[in-house]
Motif scaffolding. Structure first.
Motif, PDB file in Angstrom:
ATOM      1  N   ALA A 295      60.983  20.938 -56.871  1.00  0.00           N
ATOM      2  CA  ALA A 295      60.215  20.940 -55.617  1.00  0.00           C
ATOM      3  C   ALA A 295      61.143  21.061 -54.412  1.00  0.00           C
ATOM      4  O   ALA A 295      60.823  21.752 -53.438  1.00  0.00           O
ATOM      5  CB  ALA A 295      59.370  19.671 -55.519  1.00  0.00           C
ATOM      6  N   MET A 296      62.300  20.409 -54.469  1.00  0.00           N
ATOM      7  CA  MET A 296      63.265  20.519 -53.371  1.00  0.00           C
ATOM      8  C   MET A 296      63.767  21.955 -53.240  1.00  0.00           C
ATOM      9  O   MET A 296      63.889  22.487 -52.126  1.00  0.00           O
ATOM     10  CB  MET A 296      64.442  19.570 -53.604  1.00  0.00           C
ATOM     11  N   LEU A 297      64.060  22.588 -54.366  1.00  0.00           N
ATOM     12  CA  LEU A 297      64.540  23.975 -54.337  1.00  0.00           C
ATOM     13  C   LEU A 297      63.516  24.898 -53.692  1.00  0.00           C
ATOM     14  O   LEU A 297      63.865  25.750 -52.874  1.00  0.00           O
ATOM     15  CB  LEU A 297      64.842  24.448 -55.762  1.00  0.00           C
ATOM     16  N   ASP A 298      62.266  24.726 -54.066  1.00  0.00           N
ATOM     17  CA  ASP A 298      61.208  25.572 -53.497  1.00  0.00           C
ATOM     18  C   ASP A 298      61.108  25.387 -51.993  1.00  0.00           C
ATOM     19  O   ASP A 298      60.927  26.359 -51.245  1.00  0.00           O
ATOM     20  CB  ASP A 298      59.870  25.260 -54.168  1.00  0.00           C
ATOM     21  N   LYS A 299      61.219  24.149 -51.532  1.00  0.00           N
ATOM     22  CA  LYS A 299      61.141  23.890 -50.092  1.00  0.00           C
ATOM     23  C   LYS A 299      62.333  24.491 -49.360  1.00  0.00           C
ATOM     24  O   LYS A 299      62.192  25.072 -48.282  1.00  0.00           O
ATOM     25  CB  LYS A 299      61.055  22.385 -49.824  1.00  0.00           C
ATOM     26  N   ILE A 300      63.528  24.344 -49.941  1.00  0.00           N
ATOM     27  CA  ILE A 300      64.727  24.888 -49.309  1.00  0.00           C
ATOM     28  C   ILE A 300      64.618  26.403 -49.187  1.00  0.00           C
ATOM     29  O   ILE A 300      64.942  26.984 -48.130  1.00  0.00           O
ATOM     30  CB  ILE A 300      65.980  24.474 -50.101  1.00  0.00           C
ATOM     31  N   GLU A 301      64.145  27.057 -50.222  1.00  0.00           N
ATOM     32  CA  GLU A 301      63.996  28.508 -50.164  1.00  0.00           C
ATOM     33  C   GLU A 301      62.913  28.912 -49.167  1.00  0.00           C
ATOM     34  O   GLU A 301      63.033  29.949 -48.495  1.00  0.00           O
ATOM     35  CB  GLU A 301      63.691  29.067 -51.554  1.00  0.00           C
ATOM     36  N   ALA A 302      61.876  28.087 -49.042  1.00  0.00           N
ATOM     37  CA  ALA A 302      60.834  28.379 -48.051  1.00  0.00           C
ATOM     38  C   ALA A 302      61.394  28.231 -46.638  1.00  0.00           C
ATOM     39  O   ALA A 302      61.085  29.027 -45.744  1.00  0.00           O
ATOM     40  CB  ALA A 302      59.642  27.446 -48.254  1.00  0.00           C
ATOM     41  N   LEU A 325      71.650  20.567 -56.542  1.00  0.00           N
ATOM     42  CA  LEU A 325      70.993  21.618 -55.771  1.00  0.00           C
ATOM     43  C   LEU A 325      71.936  22.762 -55.415  1.00  0.00           C
ATOM     44  O   LEU A 325      71.510  23.923 -55.385  1.00  0.00           O
ATOM     45  CB  LEU A 325      70.401  21.021 -54.492  1.00  0.00           C
ATOM     46  N   VAL A 326      73.201  22.456 -55.156  1.00  0.00           N
ATOM     47  CA  VAL A 326      74.147  23.517 -54.799  1.00  0.00           C
ATOM     48  C   VAL A 326      74.275  24.510 -55.945  1.00  0.00           C
ATOM     49  O   VAL A 326      74.174  25.736 -55.753  1.00  0.00           O
ATOM     50  CB  VAL A 326      75.515  22.926 -54.417  1.00  0.00           C
ATOM     51  N   ASN A 327      74.501  24.016 -57.144  1.00  0.00           N
ATOM     52  CA  ASN A 327      74.657  24.903 -58.295  1.00  0.00           C
ATOM     53  C   ASN A 327      73.361  25.627 -58.625  1.00  0.00           C
ATOM     54  O   ASN A 327      73.368  26.824 -58.972  1.00  0.00           O
ATOM     55  CB  ASN A 327      75.130  24.101 -59.511  1.00  0.00           C
ATOM     56  N   LEU A 328      72.229  24.941 -58.506  1.00  0.00           N
ATOM     57  CA  LEU A 328      70.949  25.568 -58.830  1.00  0.00           C
ATOM     58  C   LEU A 328      70.613  26.681 -57.842  1.00  0.00           C
ATOM     59  O   LEU A 328      70.059  27.723 -58.227  1.00  0.00           O
ATOM     60  CB  LEU A 328      69.836  24.513 -58.837  1.00  0.00           C
ATOM     61  N   LEU A 329      70.946  26.494 -56.583  1.00  0.00           N
ATOM     62  CA  LEU A 329      70.717  27.544 -55.590  1.00  0.00           C
ATOM     63  C   LEU A 329      71.626  28.740 -55.843  1.00  0.00           C
ATOM     64  O   LEU A 329      71.217  29.898 -55.681  1.00  0.00           O
ATOM     65  CB  LEU A 329      70.937  26.990 -54.183  1.00  0.00           C
TER      66      LEU A 329
END
Length: 339
Positions: A295-302, A325-329
């Motif tokens: 959910a955090m990743l989706d918000k950051i990309e939004a 999150l850094v690696n996942l992004l």
């Protein structure tokens, strides 16, 4: 003696940071499961140099590092390189001497039109609901939900801190797991009012910047209190073990060291060490750390897609490691550079 009214006010002040600190007693341990590239070895969370005070800004004391100190700050670019977002790792307790923040962080804030915090700790919209979630239903007390031996250990730590058991008897184990380390940190001179999240919220309002959040405070409390009873008991057991072994001060000192140095690897080494002897680490990690990342990743990309530059501040342990999150992004094709 702490009165019931005083303690209730204290608990209300902790609501904004209790999620992080509840996680900290275990997350420093459970995050180690993600540190696949970090060797298993004992790590003592002591000051980086003999005269280095981790509770104050002292760049001259850490300048001896060959690469120089960095912040836990990443500049994130969209896949085509046209949009920018900043990711900043925070600590939810602090000291006034943490400020001003490093120049790279201040520059990133100045370049951003929106400040995003993990959760707005000043939002009192759902305060009554959070207070309700913290406790068992009326008439129930914690002694019916944890083992007698764990209850004895809990009472012993409460007595040491002059906190009457009657004041917390109705609280769920996961809430107490977060509150007791905070009390430890405060005894070391740390202050929840000097935490980075609150400082960023104040700066956003002072500078007239928009303020957003990745999660809501009530959502975080719901997540914790919805954990199955055996996991909550394990969580409390882990927190008490850290306190009983005198590892809480080592833990926060290590976290501050790693944060001030911008040293993600050191943070993972601390996580590896803290995991020793902890219970149910995989399950707790999935609920409290990894499970929140999609959910955090989706918000950051939004946020990135809007074209407005966002400064996103989130608990440091969410950023580091293979499942951070850094690696996942980066795996999603974004370009990230630590500043």
């Amino acid at each position: 003696m702490t009165t019931p009214r005083d303690f209730f006010q204290f608990v209300r002040r902790l609501l904004g940071v209790v999620t992080y600190v509840a996680c900290a007693a275990t997350v420093l341990g459970v995050a180690a499961a993600s540190a696949q590239s970090v060797p298993t070895k004992a790590v003592t969370a002591k000051p980086v140099t003999a005269d280095y005070d981790p509770t104050r800004r002292a760049p001259d004391k850490i300048a001896a590092r060959r690469d120089g100190p960095r912040a836990l700050l990443w500049e994130l670019k969209s896949r085509d390189g046209s949009k920018t977002l900043y990711l900043f790792g925070t600590i939810h307790v602090g000291k006034p001497d943490f400020y001003p923040l490093p120049s790279a962080v201040q520059t990133a804030i100045e370049r951003s039109s929106v400040i995003v915090v993990e959760a707005d700790v000043t939002d009192q919209t759902d305060a009554a609901e959070m207070a309700r979630l913290m406790d068992y239903p009326k008439g129930e007390t914690i002694d019916r939900h944890i083992s007698p031996s764990l209850l004895t250990r809990l009472k012993a730590q409460l007595e040491k801190r002059r906190i009457p058991y009657a004041n917390v008897a109705a609280m769920r184990p996961v809430i107490l797991s977060g509150m007791l380390p905070v009390v430890e940190y405060m005894q070391l001179g740390y202050d929840i009012n000097s935490g980075l999240d609150l400082a960023l919220i104040r700066q956003a309002r002072r500078d007239g910047k928009k303020l957003a959040q990745l999660e809501s405070p009530v959502g975080q409390v719901r997540l914790m209190t919805a954990m199955p009873a055996p996991l909550q008991e394990a969580f409390l057991d882990n927190a008490l073990t850290m306190i009983e072994q005198g590892r809480s001060s080592e833990q926060v000192t290590g976290m501050v060291n790693a944060w001030q140095l911008g040293d993600a690897k050191f943070m993972l080494e601390l996580a590896d060490e803290a995991s020793r002897g902890q219970r149910e680490t995989d399950q707790l990690n999935q609920i409290l750390l990894w499970g929140r990342h999609p959910a955090m990743l989706d918000k950051i990309e939004a946020f990135l897609a809007t074209g407005d530059t966002h400064f996103v501040a989130v608990g440091s342990l969410h950023l580091v490691g293979p499942r951070g999150l850094v690696n996942l992004l980066a795996e999603r094709g974004h370009q990230l550079v630590q500043r």
